[in-house]
Design a protein around this motif. Structure first.
Motif, short mmCIF file in Angstrom:
data_model
loop_
_atom_site.label_atom_id
_atom_site.label_comp_id
_atom_site.label_asym_id
_atom_site.label_seq_id
_atom_site.Cartn_x
_atom_site.Cartn_y
_atom_site.Cartn_z
N MET A 103 0.83 -1.21 0.00
CA MET A 103 0.00 0.00 0.00
C MET A 103 0.87 1.26 0.00
SD MET A 103 -2.76 -1.53 -0.15
CE MET A 103 -3.90 -2.77 0.43
N LEU A 104 1.94 1.21 0.79
CA LEU A 104 2.87 2.35 0.80
C LEU A 104 3.57 2.48 -0.55
CD1 LEU A 104 4.44 1.88 4.35
CD2 LEU A 104 2.78 3.61 3.66
N ALA A 105 3.86 1.36 -1.18
CA ALA A 105 4.48 1.39 -2.52
C ALA A 105 3.53 2.03 -3.53
CB ALA A 105 4.86 -0.02 -2.96
N LEU A 106 2.24 1.73 -3.42
CA LEU A 106 1.24 2.34 -4.31
C LEU A 106 1.22 3.85 -4.11
CD1 LEU A 106 -1.13 2.19 -6.30
CD2 LEU A 106 -2.64 1.78 -4.34
N GLY A 107 1.19 4.29 -2.84
CA GLY A 107 1.20 5.72 -2.57
C GLY A 107 2.45 6.40 -3.08
N ALA A 269 4.39 19.65 -1.23
CA ALA A 269 3.67 18.94 -0.17
C ALA A 269 2.48 18.15 -0.71
CB ALA A 269 3.21 19.93 0.89
N ASP A 270 1.72 18.74 -1.64
CA ASP A 270 0.50 18.07 -2.12
C ASP A 270 0.77 16.71 -2.75
OD1 ASP A 270 -0.87 20.20 -1.13
OD2 ASP A 270 -1.56 20.98 -3.06
N PRO A 271 1.84 16.54 -3.54
CA PRO A 271 2.11 15.20 -4.09
C PRO A 271 2.33 14.14 -3.02
CG PRO A 271 3.30 16.84 -5.35
CD PRO A 271 2.72 17.55 -4.17
N PHE A 272 2.86 14.54 -1.86
CA PHE A 272 3.11 13.56 -0.79
C PHE A 272 1.85 13.24 0.01
CE2 PHE A 272 7.39 14.79 -1.84
CZ PHE A 272 8.10 13.61 -1.67
N THR A 273 0.74 13.88 -0.37
CA THR A 273 -0.54 13.51 0.24
C THR A 273 -0.85 12.04 -0.03
OG1 THR A 273 -1.39 15.76 -0.02
CG2 THR A 273 -3.02 14.02 0.28
N ALA A 274 -0.51 11.58 -1.23
CA ALA A 274 -0.75 10.18 -1.58
C ALA A 274 -0.03 9.25 -0.60
CB ALA A 274 -0.29 9.91 -3.01
N LEU A 275 1.18 9.60 -0.20
CA LEU A 275 1.95 8.75 0.72
C LEU A 275 1.40 8.83 2.14
CD1 LEU A 275 4.31 6.81 0.72
CD2 LEU A 275 5.84 8.74 1.17
N SER A 276 1.03 10.02 2.60
CA SER A 276 0.46 10.14 3.95
C SER A 276 -0.90 9.46 4.03
CB SER A 276 0.36 11.61 4.37
OG SER A 276 -0.52 12.33 3.54
N PHE A 277 -1.68 9.55 2.95
CA PHE A 277 -2.95 8.83 2.88
C PHE A 277 -2.71 7.32 2.93
CE2 PHE A 277 -6.01 12.02 0.65
CZ PHE A 277 -6.43 12.49 1.88
N ALA A 278 -1.70 6.85 2.21
CA ALA A 278 -1.41 5.41 2.18
C ALA A 278 -1.02 4.91 3.56
CB ALA A 278 -0.29 5.14 1.17
N LEU A 329 1.10 20.77 7.31
CA LEU A 329 0.24 20.34 8.42
C LEU A 329 -0.75 19.24 8.04
CD1 LEU A 329 -0.56 20.73 11.39
CD2 LEU A 329 -2.16 22.51 10.64
N PRO A 330 -1.51 19.35 6.93
CA PRO A 330 -2.44 18.26 6.60
C PRO A 330 -1.76 16.91 6.45
CG PRO A 330 -2.93 20.22 5.30
CD PRO A 330 -1.62 20.47 5.98
N ASN A 331 -0.62 16.89 5.73
CA ASN A 331 0.11 15.63 5.58
C ASN A 331 0.64 15.14 6.92
OD1 ASN A 331 -0.31 15.50 2.85
ND2 ASN A 331 1.70 16.28 2.29
N GLY A 332 1.14 16.07 7.73
CA GLY A 332 1.69 15.70 9.03
C GLY A 332 0.66 15.07 9.94
N PHE A 334 -2.03 13.33 9.10
CA PHE A 334 -2.37 11.97 8.66
C PHE A 334 -1.19 11.01 8.79
CE2 PHE A 334 -6.01 14.16 7.07
CZ PHE A 334 -7.03 13.22 7.15
N ALA A 335 0.01 11.52 8.60
CA ALA A 335 1.18 10.66 8.83
C ALA A 335 1.29 10.29 10.30
CB ALA A 335 2.45 11.38 8.36
N ALA A 336 1.05 11.27 11.18
CA ALA A 336 1.08 11.00 12.63
C ALA A 336 -0.01 10.01 13.03
CB ALA A 336 0.93 12.32 13.40
N LEU A 337 -1.18 10.16 12.44
CA LEU A 337 -2.27 9.21 12.71
C LEU A 337 -1.87 7.80 12.30
CD1 LEU A 337 -5.24 8.51 13.42
CD2 LEU A 337 -5.84 9.17 11.07
N GLY A 338 -1.29 7.66 11.11
CA GLY A 338 -0.88 6.35 10.64
C GLY A 338 0.19 5.72 11.53
N LEU A 339 1.16 6.51 11.94
CA LEU A 339 2.23 6.00 12.81
C LEU A 339 1.70 5.60 14.19
CD1 LEU A 339 5.08 8.51 11.89
CD2 LEU A 339 4.95 6.07 11.27
N ALA A 340 0.73 6.38 14.71
CA ALA A 340 0.15 6.07 16.02
C ALA A 340 -0.60 4.74 15.97
CB ALA A 340 -0.76 7.19 16.47
N VAL A 341 -1.38 4.53 14.91
CA VAL A 341 -2.12 3.28 14.78
C VAL A 341 -1.16 2.11 14.55
CG1 VAL A 341 -3.85 2.03 13.41
CG2 VAL A 341 -4.18 4.47 13.94
N LEU A 342 -0.13 2.35 13.73
CA LEU A 342 0.84 1.29 13.47
C LEU A 342 1.56 0.86 14.75
CD1 LEU A 342 2.47 -0.46 11.52
CD2 LEU A 342 3.99 1.48 11.13
#
Length: 346
Positions: A103-107, A269-278, A329-332, A334-342
Protein backbone atom coordinates in the motif's frame (compact mmCIF):
# COMPACT_ATOMS: atom_id res chain seq x y z
CA UNK A 1 6.18 -12.17 0.92
CA UNK A 2 6.15 -11.59 -2.84
CA UNK A 3 2.98 -13.64 -3.21
CA UNK A 4 1.28 -11.60 -0.48
CA UNK A 5 2.43 -8.32 -2.07
CA UNK A 6 1.23 -9.40 -5.51
CA UNK A 7 -2.12 -10.59 -4.13
CA UNK A 8 -2.78 -7.39 -2.16
CA UNK A 9 -1.85 -5.18 -5.13
CA UNK A 10 -4.04 -7.29 -7.43
CA UNK A 11 -6.96 -6.55 -5.13
CA UNK A 12 -6.08 -2.87 -4.70
CA UNK A 13 -5.24 -1.60 -8.20
CA UNK A 14 -8.72 -2.09 -9.76
CA UNK A 15 -10.23 -0.29 -6.76
CA UNK A 16 -7.70 2.53 -7.18
CA UNK A 17 -8.74 3.02 -10.79
CA UNK A 18 -12.40 2.88 -9.77
CA UNK A 19 -11.81 5.41 -6.98
CA UNK A 20 -9.96 7.75 -9.33
CA UNK A 21 -12.85 7.59 -11.79
CA UNK A 22 -15.45 8.18 -9.07
CA UNK A 23 -13.67 11.25 -7.67
CA UNK A 24 -13.11 12.69 -11.14
CA UNK A 25 -16.82 12.33 -11.92
CA UNK A 26 -17.87 13.87 -8.60
CA UNK A 27 -15.57 16.88 -8.98
CA UNK A 28 -16.31 17.53 -12.63
CA UNK A 29 -20.10 17.21 -12.48
CA UNK A 30 -20.64 20.46 -10.60
CA UNK A 31 -18.08 22.28 -12.76
CA UNK A 32 -19.73 20.94 -15.91
CA UNK A 33 -23.09 22.37 -14.82
CA UNK A 34 -21.58 25.83 -14.29
CA UNK A 35 -19.88 25.71 -17.71
CA UNK A 36 -23.18 24.87 -19.39
CA UNK A 37 -24.62 28.06 -17.90
CA UNK A 38 -21.57 30.00 -19.11
CA UNK A 39 -21.94 28.55 -22.65
CA UNK A 40 -25.56 29.72 -22.81
CA UNK A 41 -24.80 33.13 -21.29
CA UNK A 42 -22.01 34.03 -23.73
CA UNK A 43 -23.36 32.01 -26.66
CA UNK A 44 -20.09 30.18 -27.29
CA UNK A 45 -19.77 26.90 -29.13
CA UNK A 46 -19.85 23.54 -27.39
CA UNK A 47 -16.24 22.84 -28.40
CA UNK A 48 -15.09 26.17 -26.95
CA UNK A 49 -16.79 25.23 -23.70
CA UNK A 50 -15.17 21.80 -23.81
CA UNK A 51 -11.75 23.42 -24.29
CA UNK A 52 -12.30 25.51 -21.15
CA UNK A 53 -13.53 22.50 -19.20
CA UNK A 54 -10.58 20.37 -20.36
CA UNK A 55 -8.11 22.95 -19.01
CA UNK A 56 -9.55 22.38 -15.52
CA UNK A 57 -8.92 18.64 -15.54
CA UNK A 58 -5.30 18.84 -14.21
CA UNK A 59 -6.65 20.39 -11.02
CA UNK A 60 -9.22 17.63 -10.62
CA UNK A 61 -6.66 14.98 -11.57
CA UNK A 62 -4.28 16.13 -8.85
CA UNK A 63 -6.98 15.76 -6.19
CA UNK A 64 -8.43 12.51 -7.52
CA UNK A 65 -5.06 10.74 -7.75
CA UNK A 66 -4.55 11.33 -4.02
CA UNK A 67 -8.13 10.82 -2.84
CA UNK A 68 -8.34 7.45 -4.61
CA UNK A 69 -5.54 6.09 -2.39
CA UNK A 70 -7.55 5.79 0.88
CA UNK A 71 -10.57 4.61 -1.11
CA UNK A 72 -8.65 1.72 -2.69
CA UNK A 73 -6.74 0.71 0.45
CA UNK A 74 -9.66 0.84 2.88
CA UNK A 75 -12.05 -0.92 0.49
CA UNK A 76 -9.43 -3.64 -0.10
CA UNK A 77 -8.84 -4.25 3.60
CA UNK A 78 -12.58 -4.05 4.20
CA UNK A 79 -13.16 -6.82 1.66
CA UNK A 80 -10.34 -8.95 3.14
CA UNK A 81 -11.77 -8.45 6.64
CA UNK A 82 -15.30 -9.33 5.55
CA UNK A 83 -14.13 -12.60 4.00
CA UNK A 84 -11.88 -13.34 7.03
CA UNK A 85 -8.80 -13.34 4.77
CA UNK A 86 -7.21 -10.57 6.81
CA UNK A 87 -7.66 -12.55 10.01
CA UNK A 88 -6.15 -15.67 8.42
CA UNK A 89 -3.13 -13.72 7.12
CA UNK A 90 -2.37 -12.13 10.50
CA UNK A 91 -2.90 -15.39 12.42
CA UNK A 92 -0.56 -17.25 10.06
CA UNK A 93 2.37 -15.09 11.09
CA UNK A 94 2.25 -12.32 8.48
CA UNK A 95 3.14 -9.07 10.22
CA UNK A 96 0.95 -5.96 9.78
CA UNK A 97 3.85 -4.04 8.28
CA UNK A 98 4.15 -6.66 5.54
CA UNK A 99 0.56 -5.97 4.47
CA UNK A 100 1.20 -2.22 4.57
CA UNK A 101 4.29 -2.32 2.33
CA UNK A 102 2.41 -2.79 -1.00
CA UNK A 103 0.00 0.00 0.00
CA UNK A 104 2.87 2.35 0.80
CA UNK A 105 4.48 1.39 -2.52
CA UNK A 106 1.24 2.34 -4.31
CA UNK A 107 1.20 5.72 -2.57
CA UNK A 108 4.89 6.31 -3.32
CA UNK A 109 4.40 5.45 -7.00
CA UNK A 110 1.80 8.23 -7.36
CA UNK A 111 4.10 10.92 -5.90
CA UNK A 112 6.29 11.46 -9.04
CA UNK A 113 3.17 11.76 -11.21
CA UNK A 114 1.72 14.35 -8.85
CA UNK A 115 5.00 16.29 -8.75
CA UNK A 116 4.88 16.56 -12.54
CA UNK A 117 1.24 17.66 -12.46
CA UNK A 118 1.86 20.28 -9.78
CA UNK A 119 5.05 21.76 -11.23
CA UNK A 120 4.44 21.46 -14.97
CA UNK A 121 0.85 20.77 -15.91
CA UNK A 122 -1.28 22.77 -13.46
CA UNK A 123 0.39 26.22 -13.74
CA UNK A 124 0.24 26.07 -17.54
CA UNK A 125 -3.37 24.84 -17.55
CA UNK A 126 -4.48 27.43 -14.96
CA UNK A 127 -3.03 30.29 -17.02
CA UNK A 128 -4.49 29.01 -20.29
CA UNK A 129 -7.87 28.48 -18.64
CA UNK A 130 -7.98 32.08 -17.39
CA UNK A 131 -6.89 33.55 -20.73
CA UNK A 132 -9.33 31.35 -22.66
CA UNK A 133 -12.19 32.30 -20.35
CA UNK A 134 -11.72 36.03 -20.91
CA UNK A 135 -11.14 35.62 -24.63
CA UNK A 136 -14.29 33.57 -25.16
CA UNK A 137 -16.34 35.81 -22.85
CA UNK A 138 -15.38 38.88 -24.87
CA UNK A 139 -13.91 40.62 -21.82
CA UNK A 140 -11.12 43.12 -22.53
CA UNK A 141 -8.42 41.68 -20.30
CA UNK A 142 -7.67 38.95 -17.82
CA UNK A 143 -8.47 40.23 -14.34
CA UNK A 144 -5.58 41.01 -12.03
CA UNK A 145 -5.88 42.07 -8.44
CA UNK A 146 -3.94 43.58 -5.57
CA UNK A 147 -4.94 42.83 -1.99
CA UNK A 148 -4.83 45.37 0.87
CA UNK A 149 -3.89 48.49 -1.09
CA UNK A 150 -2.75 51.40 1.16
CA UNK A 151 -1.29 54.76 0.15
CA UNK A 152 -0.98 58.27 1.62
CA UNK A 153 -1.24 61.12 -0.91
CA UNK A 154 -1.30 64.84 -0.03
CA UNK A 155 -2.27 64.10 3.55
CA UNK A 156 -5.11 61.75 2.60
CA UNK A 157 -5.04 58.04 3.52
CA UNK A 158 -6.40 55.69 0.85
CA UNK A 159 -7.06 52.02 1.63
CA UNK A 160 -8.90 49.24 -0.18
CA UNK A 161 -9.33 45.58 0.68
CA UNK A 162 -8.77 44.78 -2.98
CA UNK A 163 -8.14 46.60 -6.25
CA UNK A 164 -9.36 44.49 -9.15
CA UNK A 165 -8.43 45.60 -12.66
CA UNK A 166 -11.23 45.49 -15.22
CA UNK A 167 -9.57 47.35 -18.11
CA UNK A 168 -6.28 49.17 -18.60
CA UNK A 169 -7.88 52.39 -17.29
CA UNK A 170 -10.48 51.14 -14.79
CA UNK A 171 -10.28 49.11 -11.56
CA UNK A 172 -12.95 48.01 -9.09
CA UNK A 173 -12.38 48.79 -5.40
CA UNK A 174 -13.74 46.66 -2.53
CA UNK A 175 -13.75 47.53 1.18
CA UNK A 176 -12.74 51.17 0.68
CA UNK A 177 -11.73 53.84 3.22
CA UNK A 178 -10.55 57.41 2.55
CA UNK A 179 -9.41 59.39 5.60
CA UNK A 180 -8.87 63.16 5.49
CA UNK A 181 -7.97 65.56 8.30
CA UNK A 182 -11.57 66.08 9.41
CA UNK A 183 -13.54 63.15 7.97
CA UNK A 184 -13.40 59.40 7.33
CA UNK A 185 -15.29 58.00 4.35
CA UNK A 186 -16.01 54.28 4.10
CA UNK A 187 -17.77 52.36 1.33
CA UNK A 188 -18.26 48.71 0.40
CA UNK A 189 -17.24 49.40 -3.20
CA UNK A 190 -15.95 51.95 -5.66
CA UNK A 191 -14.06 52.46 -8.91
CA UNK A 192 -10.62 53.81 -9.78
CA UNK A 193 -10.57 55.71 -13.08
CA UNK A 194 -6.92 56.05 -14.04
CA UNK A 195 -7.61 58.41 -16.96
CA UNK A 196 -9.71 60.82 -14.89
CA UNK A 197 -7.50 60.35 -11.83
CA UNK A 198 -10.43 59.73 -9.46
CA UNK A 199 -11.64 57.31 -6.83
CA UNK A 200 -15.45 57.08 -6.97
CA UNK A 201 -17.06 55.61 -3.82
CA UNK A 202 -20.64 54.32 -3.69
CA UNK A 203 -23.02 53.98 -0.73
CA UNK A 204 -20.66 56.10 1.38
CA UNK A 205 -20.69 56.54 5.15
CA UNK A 206 -19.10 59.87 6.17
CA UNK A 207 -17.87 60.27 9.77
CA UNK A 208 -16.98 63.68 11.23
CA UNK A 209 -13.89 63.43 13.48
CA UNK A 210 -14.87 66.47 15.57
CA UNK A 211 -18.49 65.60 16.37
CA UNK A 212 -18.38 61.82 15.94
CA UNK A 213 -21.58 61.99 13.88
CA UNK A 214 -22.03 60.28 10.55
CA UNK A 215 -24.21 60.74 7.51
CA UNK A 216 -24.81 58.64 4.40
CA UNK A 217 -23.86 59.72 0.88
CA UNK A 218 -24.92 58.05 -2.35
CA UNK A 219 -21.52 58.57 -3.98
CA UNK A 220 -18.39 60.71 -3.66
CA UNK A 221 -15.34 61.36 -5.82
CA UNK A 222 -11.78 61.87 -4.60
CA UNK A 223 -8.53 62.58 -6.44
CA UNK A 224 -6.79 59.24 -6.83
CA UNK A 225 -3.47 58.50 -5.10
CA UNK A 226 -0.31 58.94 -7.12
CA UNK A 227 0.91 55.36 -6.70
CA UNK A 228 -0.68 52.91 -9.12
CA UNK A 229 -1.73 49.49 -7.77
CA UNK A 230 0.83 46.72 -8.04
CA UNK A 231 -1.13 44.16 -10.04
CA UNK A 232 0.53 40.80 -9.59
CA UNK A 233 0.00 37.51 -11.34
CA UNK A 234 -1.75 34.81 -9.35
CA UNK A 235 0.78 32.42 -7.86
CA UNK A 236 -1.09 29.42 -9.26
CA UNK A 237 -0.42 30.69 -12.82
CA UNK A 238 3.36 31.05 -12.47
CA UNK A 239 5.80 28.26 -13.45
CA UNK A 240 7.91 26.91 -10.61
CA UNK A 241 11.17 28.62 -11.64
CA UNK A 242 9.81 32.20 -11.71
CA UNK A 243 7.65 31.46 -8.66
CA UNK A 244 10.71 30.53 -6.59
CA UNK A 245 12.27 33.93 -7.42
CA UNK A 246 9.01 35.80 -6.90
CA UNK A 247 8.42 34.60 -3.36
CA UNK A 248 11.61 36.36 -2.25
CA UNK A 249 10.88 39.62 -4.12
CA UNK A 250 11.26 42.44 -1.54
CA UNK A 251 8.99 44.73 -3.59
CA UNK A 252 6.00 42.41 -3.17
CA UNK A 253 3.59 43.06 -0.27
CA UNK A 254 4.14 40.65 2.62
CA UNK A 255 0.76 38.97 2.02
CA UNK A 256 1.71 38.30 -1.64
CA UNK A 257 5.08 36.91 -0.59
CA UNK A 258 3.34 34.49 1.75
CA UNK A 259 0.87 33.47 -0.97
CA UNK A 260 3.78 32.73 -3.30
CA UNK A 261 5.59 30.77 -0.57
CA UNK A 262 2.39 28.85 0.14
CA UNK A 263 1.91 27.96 -3.53
CA UNK A 264 5.58 26.94 -3.90
CA UNK A 265 5.46 24.77 -0.78
CA UNK A 266 2.21 23.11 -1.81
CA UNK A 267 3.68 22.05 -5.13
CA UNK A 268 5.96 19.79 -3.09
CA UNK A 269 3.67 18.94 -0.17
CA UNK A 270 0.50 18.07 -2.12
CA UNK A 271 2.11 15.20 -4.09
CA UNK A 272 3.11 13.56 -0.79
CA UNK A 273 -0.54 13.51 0.24
CA UNK A 274 -0.75 10.18 -1.58
CA UNK A 275 1.95 8.75 0.72
CA UNK A 276 0.46 10.14 3.95
CA UNK A 277 -2.95 8.83 2.88
CA UNK A 278 -1.41 5.41 2.18
CA UNK A 279 0.20 5.29 5.63
CA UNK A 280 -2.93 6.32 7.52
CA UNK A 281 -5.34 4.25 5.43
CA UNK A 282 -3.28 1.04 5.52
CA UNK A 283 -2.84 1.28 9.30
CA UNK A 284 -6.53 1.99 9.89
CA UNK A 285 -7.50 -0.67 7.34
CA UNK A 286 -5.85 -3.39 9.43
CA UNK A 287 -8.31 -2.57 12.23
CA UNK A 288 -11.37 -3.02 10.01
CA UNK A 289 -13.80 -5.82 10.65
CA UNK A 290 -16.43 -4.82 8.09
CA UNK A 291 -16.46 -3.17 4.66
CA UNK A 292 -19.14 -0.64 5.64
CA UNK A 293 -16.65 0.99 8.01
CA UNK A 294 -14.21 1.28 5.13
CA UNK A 295 -16.51 3.63 3.24
CA UNK A 296 -17.11 5.76 6.36
CA UNK A 297 -13.37 6.07 6.94
CA UNK A 298 -12.81 7.11 3.30
CA UNK A 299 -15.31 9.96 3.68
CA UNK A 300 -13.85 11.07 7.03
CA UNK A 301 -10.25 10.98 5.78
CA UNK A 302 -10.86 12.89 2.55
CA UNK A 303 -13.17 15.41 4.23
CA UNK A 304 -10.81 15.93 7.19
CA UNK A 305 -7.79 16.39 4.96
CA UNK A 306 -9.38 19.00 2.70
CA UNK A 307 -10.81 20.95 5.64
CA UNK A 308 -7.23 21.38 6.88
CA UNK A 309 -6.00 22.03 3.34
CA UNK A 310 -8.54 24.81 2.78
CA UNK A 311 -8.16 26.49 6.18
CA UNK A 312 -4.39 26.63 6.63
CA UNK A 313 -3.55 29.16 3.84
CA UNK A 314 -5.59 31.91 5.53
CA UNK A 315 -3.68 31.31 8.79
CA UNK A 316 -0.35 31.51 6.95
CA UNK A 317 -1.27 34.68 5.05
CA UNK A 318 -1.98 36.61 8.26
CA UNK A 319 1.10 35.20 9.99
CA UNK A 320 -0.79 33.01 12.49
CA UNK A 321 1.14 29.96 11.24
CA UNK A 322 4.59 29.71 9.63
CA UNK A 323 4.17 29.01 5.92
CA UNK A 324 6.12 25.73 6.11
CA UNK A 325 3.84 24.48 8.90
CA UNK A 326 0.67 25.47 7.04
CA UNK A 327 1.95 23.70 3.93
CA UNK A 328 2.83 20.40 5.61
CA UNK A 329 0.24 20.34 8.42
CA UNK A 330 -2.44 18.26 6.60
CA UNK A 331 0.11 15.63 5.58
CA UNK A 332 1.69 15.70 9.03
CA UNK A 333 -1.63 15.05 10.77
CA UNK A 334 -2.37 11.97 8.66
CA UNK A 335 1.18 10.66 8.83
CA UNK A 336 1.08 11.00 12.63
CA UNK A 337 -2.27 9.21 12.71
CA UNK A 338 -0.88 6.35 10.64
CA UNK A 339 2.23 6.00 12.81
CA UNK A 340 0.15 6.07 16.02
CA UNK A 341 -2.12 3.28 14.78
CA UNK A 342 0.84 1.29 13.47
CA UNK A 343 2.53 1.49 16.87
CA UNK A 344 -0.60 0.03 18.43
CA UNK A 345 -0.67 -2.78 15.87
CA UNK A 346 2.96 -3.69 16.50
Amino acid sequence: MRQITAYVLKETLPLYLAGFSIFMVLMTTDMLASYMGWIMQFDVSFWAGFELFFLKTPQFMSMALSAAIPFAILMTFGRLARDSELKVMLSSGIRPIQLMVPMLALGASVVPVLLWVEHQLKPMANLQHEETYYRLSGLPTRVQQEEMYTQVHKGILYTAGSVRRQTDDLAVLKGVMVRTEHHTFTAPSGTWDVKKGTWSLYDVKQVNHNTGTWEPRISMDFPSPAAQPNFTEKSSFIPSGPLQKRMHDPELPLAEQRKSQMEWGRRFADPFTALSFALAASALGLLLRDRSWAFILVVLMVFGYYVLWIRTPALAEVGALPVWLAVWLPNGVFAALGLAVLRRLL
